[in-house]
Design a protein around this motif. Structure first.
Motif, short mmCIF file in Angstrom:
data_model
loop_
_atom_site.label_atom_id
_atom_site.label_comp_id
_atom_site.label_asym_id
_atom_site.label_seq_id
_atom_site.Cartn_x
_atom_site.Cartn_y
_atom_site.Cartn_z
N ILE A 20 75.44 22.10 -38.40
CA ILE A 20 74.33 22.97 -38.82
C ILE A 20 74.86 24.32 -39.28
O ILE A 20 74.52 24.82 -40.36
CB ILE A 20 73.31 23.15 -37.69
CG1 ILE A 20 72.54 21.86 -37.44
CG2 ILE A 20 72.35 24.29 -38.01
CD1 ILE A 20 71.61 21.91 -36.24
N GLN A 49 68.47 24.38 -50.88
CA GLN A 49 67.92 24.46 -49.52
C GLN A 49 67.39 23.10 -49.07
O GLN A 49 67.63 22.66 -47.95
CB GLN A 49 66.79 25.48 -49.47
CG GLN A 49 67.17 26.92 -49.69
CD GLN A 49 65.95 27.82 -49.70
OE1 GLN A 49 65.02 27.64 -48.91
NE2 GLN A 49 65.94 28.80 -50.59
N PHE A 108 66.64 25.39 -39.55
CA PHE A 108 68.04 25.14 -39.19
C PHE A 108 68.84 26.44 -39.15
O PHE A 108 69.75 26.59 -38.33
CB PHE A 108 68.67 24.15 -40.17
CG PHE A 108 68.26 22.72 -39.93
CD1 PHE A 108 68.59 22.08 -38.74
CD2 PHE A 108 67.53 22.03 -40.88
CE1 PHE A 108 68.20 20.76 -38.51
CE2 PHE A 108 67.14 20.71 -40.66
CZ PHE A 108 67.48 20.07 -39.47
N ARG A 109 68.49 27.39 -40.02
CA ARG A 109 69.17 28.67 -39.99
C ARG A 109 68.88 29.41 -38.67
O ARG A 109 69.78 29.96 -38.04
CB ARG A 109 68.72 29.53 -41.17
CG ARG A 109 69.25 30.97 -41.20
CD ARG A 109 70.72 31.07 -41.58
NE ARG A 109 71.65 30.92 -40.45
CZ ARG A 109 72.96 30.99 -40.58
NH1 ARG A 109 73.51 31.19 -41.77
NH2 ARG A 109 73.73 30.85 -39.53
N SER A 141 68.73 20.87 -45.93
CA SER A 141 67.84 20.52 -44.82
C SER A 141 67.66 19.01 -44.71
O SER A 141 67.58 18.47 -43.60
CB SER A 141 66.49 21.22 -44.96
OG SER A 141 65.86 20.87 -46.17
N ASP A 142 67.62 18.30 -45.85
CA ASP A 142 67.52 16.83 -45.81
C ASP A 142 68.77 16.23 -45.17
O ASP A 142 68.68 15.30 -44.36
CB ASP A 142 67.35 16.26 -47.22
CG ASP A 142 65.94 16.47 -47.77
OD1 ASP A 142 65.06 16.86 -46.99
OD2 ASP A 142 65.75 16.25 -48.99
N GLU A 150 62.14 23.92 -43.60
CA GLU A 150 63.15 23.14 -42.86
C GLU A 150 64.50 23.85 -42.88
O GLU A 150 65.20 23.90 -41.86
CB GLU A 150 63.28 21.74 -43.48
CG GLU A 150 62.06 20.85 -43.29
CD GLU A 150 61.02 21.03 -44.36
OE1 GLU A 150 60.03 20.25 -44.38
OE2 GLU A 150 61.17 21.94 -45.21
N PHE A 151 64.88 24.40 -44.05
CA PHE A 151 66.14 25.14 -44.13
C PHE A 151 66.11 26.35 -43.20
O PHE A 151 67.07 26.63 -42.49
CB PHE A 151 66.41 25.59 -45.57
CG PHE A 151 67.68 26.39 -45.72
CD1 PHE A 151 68.90 25.77 -45.89
CD2 PHE A 151 67.64 27.78 -45.67
CE1 PHE A 151 70.07 26.51 -46.01
CE2 PHE A 151 68.81 28.54 -45.79
CZ PHE A 151 70.02 27.90 -45.96
N SER A 161 62.59 27.07 -48.11
CA SER A 161 62.25 25.80 -47.45
C SER A 161 62.07 26.04 -45.96
O SER A 161 62.99 26.55 -45.30
CB SER A 161 63.38 24.79 -47.68
OG SER A 161 63.32 23.74 -46.73
N ALA A 194 68.61 16.99 -41.42
CA ALA A 194 67.57 16.19 -40.76
C ALA A 194 68.04 14.75 -40.59
O ALA A 194 67.81 14.13 -39.54
CB ALA A 194 66.28 16.24 -41.57
N VAL A 223 74.38 25.66 -43.23
CA VAL A 223 73.47 26.76 -43.60
C VAL A 223 74.22 28.03 -43.97
O VAL A 223 73.60 29.03 -44.35
CB VAL A 223 72.45 27.06 -42.47
CG1 VAL A 223 71.57 25.85 -42.21
CG2 VAL A 223 73.16 27.49 -41.20
#
Length: 448
Positions: free
Chosen positions: A211, A376, A335-336, A380-381, A331-332, A329, A384, A215
């Motif tokens: 992760i 982004q 994770f950040r 994130s994909d 989701e991005f 995003s 995930a 990121v």
């Protein structure tokens, strides 16, 4: 005051007595051992030097963990116990709270005090190793559940603990044999449990490393890099922008009730963002959130309680709610915010010693590296897929195996200390060590 004997308890004792081998008896623990309870130390005398004081929180994984133990300087005590009473190999138990009945052995060479609501068992005419396993058995844990009193916080007295009708072989030699057998077998199970727990930690560490890299550096290892100008970010891809969090999202503050999906810190798993279902019922206002909003725990930020909302709800207590801007995003951003480096920056600036909290304004001012929206989404994909299709299934499988092994351990102990399995003729495999597997039995061998 002792509670009346429960009908279920009476039935359990009667059934147990009928199932015992003829050479066994049910004997109350008070006839074969004693208990010494702790001393009510005032919290202001606790420090970093002096004699250790064992508290309930120090009983971890069936031992006394000294990593966070408090100490007292005897010279500062206006009143105190006559002497430190806990010695190496003593069996310690919690007498109150959510972990009532939790047992650990003391394996330090330095004597220690006992804090209030903690006790030590002193074997008299019972093998120490056999006593240890009896206290760890399901039948004793069930007995404590039935006997404990109190509302929000369960309590049990020393007399209640000693009133337990313990199944005992008549000969102490058989008690010792059972203890040796259980030491050997539970040591094997514990080794397998430790192996799975190490695997879980390695998987979580790998997840965090991936992760953090994704990121900050992106997915293209050949992308030209530039100095971000931010020490904790280091180099980032040339085409990424450096922005303050407040320019990537806005922090929500509108409050209301949504008790159908009220989320508190206890519902967010540390470090993963997984949702934890609890039995708690909430009837209070919280910050309202929508799907894809990000919930960030500001209390003890080092716990990394960050959650990506999947539906509408309200965030209760020490939770900040962020909503990503249109060019970010969600989701991005999730994770950040859950990455180790970001959590570390937040934690370093938290305030308060006992209950550290993050400063919302400082969080909003932290700078992050932001790629174009298309990138982004790719990042994130990728993360995930890694989390939900690769790492988390492995963590779940390992966790399930740990649970099965712990159940196997518990069943084995209960069967051995109730005579359901006969181990009188059991012998350890040639070359095996039946002493080092359990500190309580080591002490029995060394100190009698």
């Amino acid at each position: 005051m002792n509670k009346p004997i429960h009908e279920s308890e009476t039935r359990t004792v009667r059934d147990l007595k009928e199932l015992l081998p003829e050479r066994w008896k049910l004997i109350k623990l008070k006839l074969v051992c004693n208990i010494e309870t702790g001393f009510a130390f005032p919290s202001e005398v606790f420090g970093e030097t002096g004699t250790p004081v064992i508290r309930i929180t120090d009983i971890k994984n069936r031992e006394i963990n000294l990593s966070e133990i408090k100490r007292v300087d005897d010279l500062l005590l206006k009143s105190k116990p006559k002497r430190p009473s806990v010695n190496k190999g003593d069996i310690i138990m919690a007498m109150t709270g959510a972990t009532i009945g939790k047992v650990g052995y003391y394996n330090s060479d330095k004597p220690s005090y006992l804090n209030q609501r903690v006790c030590r068992f002193i074997p008299a005419s019972i093998d120490r190793g056999y006593l240890w396993h009896t206290l760890n058995s399901e039948i004793y844990k069930k007995y404590i559940e039935l006997e404990a009193f109190g509302g929000a916080q369960a309590n049990i007295s020393d007399s209640q603990l000693l009133n337990f009708p313990a199944p005992l072989p008549e000969l102490e030699a058989e008690q010792q044999k059972i203890a040796q057998f259980l030491d050997y077998e539970t040591a094997k199970i514990d080794a397998l449990i430790d192996e799975q727990k190490r695997l879980i930690e390695l998987l979580k560490e790998k997840r965090q490393a991936v992760i953090s890299h994704a990121v900050t550096k992106g997915l293209n290892p050949d992308a030209p890099m530039k100095d971000s100008g931010i020490e904790w970010l280091g180099e980032v891809p040339e085409h990424w922008e450096i922005k303050k969090l407040k320019f990537c999202s806005r922090m929500l503050s509108d409050k209301g009730k949504d008790n159908t999906n009220a989320i508190s810190l206890e519902n967010i798993e540390n470090g993963t963002g997984a949702f934890i279902k609890t039995e708690s019922n909430f009837d209070q206002e919280g910050v309202l959130f929508e799907p894809l909003d990000i919930l960030f725990g500001k209390l003890r930020p080092y716990l990394a309680k960050v959650y990506l909302a999947r539906e509408h709800g309200s965030a209760l207590g020490d939770i900040l709610v962020f909503r990503a801007n249109k060019d970010i995003s969600p989701e991005f951003l999730f994770f950040r915010l859950i990455s180790q480096e970001f959590i570390r920056q937040v934690d370093q600036s938290s305030y308060g010693s006992k209950m550290p909290r993050a400063n919302p304004e400082l969080i909003k001012s932290l700078q992050i590296a932001v790629p174009p929206i298309e990138e982004q989404v790719k990042v994130s994909d990728y993360l995930a897929n890694l989390q939900f299709n690769k790492i988390m299934p492995s963590v779940i499988n390992a966790s399930s195996l740990v649970k099965l092994l712990e159940e196997r351990r518990s069943a084995l102990i209960s069967a051995a200390v109730t005579g359901k399995i006969d181990v009188r003729d059991w012998q350890p495999p040639a070359g095996s060590d039946t002493v080092d597997s359990n500190a309580s039995v080591q002490t029995e061998r060394h100190y009698g």
